[in-house]
Every structure is written in structure tokens, then in C-alpha cells.
Write a protein that holds these residues in place. Sequence first.
Motif, PDB file in Angstrom:
ATOM      1  N   UNK A 157      16.078  11.038 -18.480  1.00  0.00           N
ATOM      2  CA  UNK A 157      15.727  12.135 -17.855  1.00  0.00           C
ATOM      3  C   UNK A 157      14.890  12.638 -18.792  1.00  0.00           C
ATOM      4  N   UNK A 158      14.388  13.340 -19.420  1.00  0.00           N
ATOM      5  CA  UNK A 158      13.832  13.819 -20.531  1.00  0.00           C
ATOM      6  C   UNK A 158      12.320  13.411 -20.397  1.00  0.00           C
ATOM      7  N   UNK A 159      12.559  11.906 -20.593  1.00  0.00           N
ATOM      8  CA  UNK A 159      11.271  11.870 -20.488  1.00  0.00           C
ATOM      9  C   UNK A 159      10.871  11.348 -19.367  1.00  0.00           C
ATOM     10  N   UNK A 160      11.039  11.549 -17.700  1.00  0.00           N
ATOM     11  CA  UNK A 160      10.477  11.519 -16.816  1.00  0.00           C
ATOM     12  C   UNK A 160      10.394  13.161 -16.614  1.00  0.00           C
ATOM     13  N   UNK A 161      11.256  13.714 -17.124  1.00  0.00           N
ATOM     14  CA  UNK A 161      10.978  15.239 -16.864  1.00  0.00           C
ATOM     15  C   UNK A 161       9.242  15.500 -17.613  1.00  0.00           C
ATOM     16  N   UNK A 162       8.934  15.468 -18.543  1.00  0.00           N
ATOM     17  CA  UNK A 162       8.139  15.559 -19.798  1.00  0.00           C
ATOM     18  C   UNK A 162       7.002  15.384 -18.427  1.00  0.00           C
ATOM     19  N   UNK A 163       6.889  13.645 -17.863  1.00  0.00           N
ATOM     20  CA  UNK A 163       5.690  13.020 -17.440  1.00  0.00           C
ATOM     21  C   UNK A 163       5.570  14.419 -16.117  1.00  0.00           C
ATOM     22  N   UNK A 164       6.607  14.740 -15.594  1.00  0.00           N
ATOM     23  CA  UNK A 164       6.126  15.677 -14.428  1.00  0.00           C
ATOM     24  C   UNK A 164       5.675  17.032 -14.761  1.00  0.00           C
ATOM     25  N   UNK A 165       5.935  17.157 -16.023  1.00  0.00           N
ATOM     26  CA  UNK A 165       5.415  18.979 -16.516  1.00  0.00           C
ATOM     27  C   UNK A 165       4.294  18.230 -16.875  1.00  0.00           C
ATOM     28  N   UNK A 166       4.257  17.086 -17.770  1.00  0.00           N
ATOM     29  CA  UNK A 166       2.261  16.692 -18.330  1.00  0.00           C
ATOM     30  C   UNK A 166       1.274  16.456 -17.355  1.00  0.00           C
ATOM     31  N   UNK A 167       1.979  15.664 -16.568  1.00  0.00           N
ATOM     32  CA  UNK A 167       0.729  15.566 -14.779  1.00  0.00           C
ATOM     33  C   UNK A 167       0.544  16.548 -13.842  1.00  0.00           C
ATOM     34  N   UNK A 168       1.677  18.105 -14.193  1.00  0.00           N
ATOM     35  CA  UNK A 168       1.486  19.035 -13.578  1.00  0.00           C
ATOM     36  C   UNK A 168       0.189  20.050 -13.803  1.00  0.00           C
ATOM     37  N   UNK A 169       0.113  19.921 -15.386  1.00  0.00           N
ATOM     38  CA  UNK A 169      -0.622  20.893 -16.388  1.00  0.00           C
ATOM     39  C   UNK A 169      -1.939  20.196 -15.999  1.00  0.00           C
ATOM     40  N   UNK A 170      -2.385  18.865 -16.716  1.00  0.00           N
ATOM     41  CA  UNK A 170      -3.612  17.785 -15.922  1.00  0.00           C
ATOM     42  C   UNK A 170      -3.956  17.875 -14.803  1.00  0.00           C
ATOM     43  N   UNK A 171      -2.752  17.877 -13.489  1.00  0.00           N
ATOM     44  CA  UNK A 171      -3.481  17.887 -12.397  1.00  0.00           C
ATOM     45  C   UNK A 171      -4.098  19.265 -11.888  1.00  0.00           C
ATOM     46  N   UNK A 172      -3.587  19.929 -12.634  1.00  0.00           N
ATOM     47  CA  UNK A 172      -3.933  21.523 -12.975  1.00  0.00           C
ATOM     48  C   UNK A 172      -5.100  22.048 -13.341  1.00  0.00           C
TER      49      UNK A 172
END
Length: 240
Positions: free
Chosen positions: A67-82
Motif C-alpha cells: 500500500x505504501x509503495x503504491x501511494x508513493x507512486x501515485x503522489x510522485x506521478x502527481x508532482x511529476x505530471x504537474x
Amino acid sequence: MWLLSQRFSTTVDEIMSVNPGINPMNLFIGQVICIPYGGIYPLAPQPQPQPRLEPAPRWVSSAEQTLNHYLRILWMEHVYWRRMLIQSIAFSSPNEDAVTNRMLQNLRDFKTALRPFYGEENGEWFEDLMTERFTIGKELFRNIKAGNISAADDAERRWYQNADRIAEFLGNLNPNWSVQDWKKMLYDDLAMLKVEASDMISGDYDDSIYIFGNIEQEAMKMADTMAWGIVRQFHQYFGL
């Protein structure tokens, strides 16, 4: 399954071959999945969130790590695409619509991550709040580029009001999430994001890259906080 194959240096077909009967489209938390041995590289140690009320080391289950790994992926994708969107606006790039669509997919992925724990309606509420945050950000970046100070100030005011609503929503959703903690993290993220965008638009690229490093760290903090709260609220799914 693809994330598992990348993590353990194997392929989806090889994982499926040793897991007959598993539906890759319907995985669930706590499910046991066999990984074929051979060619698995050791994982680099990952930083763990600072414990709050548990000063002693504790055992971390594989479900919690997942779970922690998946949420880290989502938040990192969020700031990169932003960041890619800021670049598109700063340089009037024709890929702005494509980047926007990919960013909206990231927000739908957040909804998918929360839905098993909090249901469809709460997942959609979070997606809507984050979409509003993203839309106001686009408005702010365009006004900064155009030099429309009053319009930029108005967008920034609504930006922080949206952060208040997100913090209150999360604080009411999970007793382990503090409204004040989320408000501080979201405020810090917005303050750094404005600097990142202003630097990019004005051509201060080195400064923009420097502040983005701090944004990455804040994204990890939000991911770890989100995972920490879910695990403790639904401890029965995580072997606690």
C-alpha cells in the motif's frame, strides 16, 4: 501484476504461471501471490515514515509495504505530471491537453486507491476536490505567465480554500489523519508549487529544479501519512 514483475525482475507471464486461478484484474489486500525465483535483485532499503506513538521498531507486513509503495507512486506521478504541465504552459507547448489528460488519470487512480477502504462516493469526492485543486492551479499558472496579478491572487486564494476542504475531508474520513497536519502539508506544497511555476515561467530553471526537490520530499510525506492512517484504521487487513 506489472508493478510486481518490475519490482522482482520477472514478467507478468512468469508470475501468472505459478499462480493458477488468480484473477489479475481482481487482486485484494492480503492476497498471497507467489513470485518465481531466479534473477531477483535485492531491493534498496526504502525510508519509512517517522513513527508517532510507537518509539520502538515494529514489524511491517507485506500488505502495508504494498500500500505504501503504491501511494508513493501515485503522489510522485502527481508532482511529476504537474511539473510537466507547468512546462507546457510556460513554453506554450502543444502537448498541454495531452499532459492534462494524463494528470486527470492520476486523480482517477487516487479514487481507485481509496475506494476499497472508503467506498465509491468518498473516492469520487476526493477525485473532485483534487481535480478542483488542479484546475485552479492551471488558472494560476496562466495568470502568472500573463502578468495578471489580481487574477492570480484570486486564484491563489481559492487554491488555499480548496486545500482547507481537502484537509477537512481527509480528517473526517480517517481518525488517524489530522486536519491540521494535512492542511500544513497541502499549504507547504502549494507554496512551493507557486515558486516552482514562477521560476519556470521567468526562466529561473535552476531554482525551479531546486524547489522541485523539496516538492518531491513533501509528496513522499503525504503518501506516507496517507498509508499510515489507512493501515491503522483497517489494521485487520494488514496483519496488525
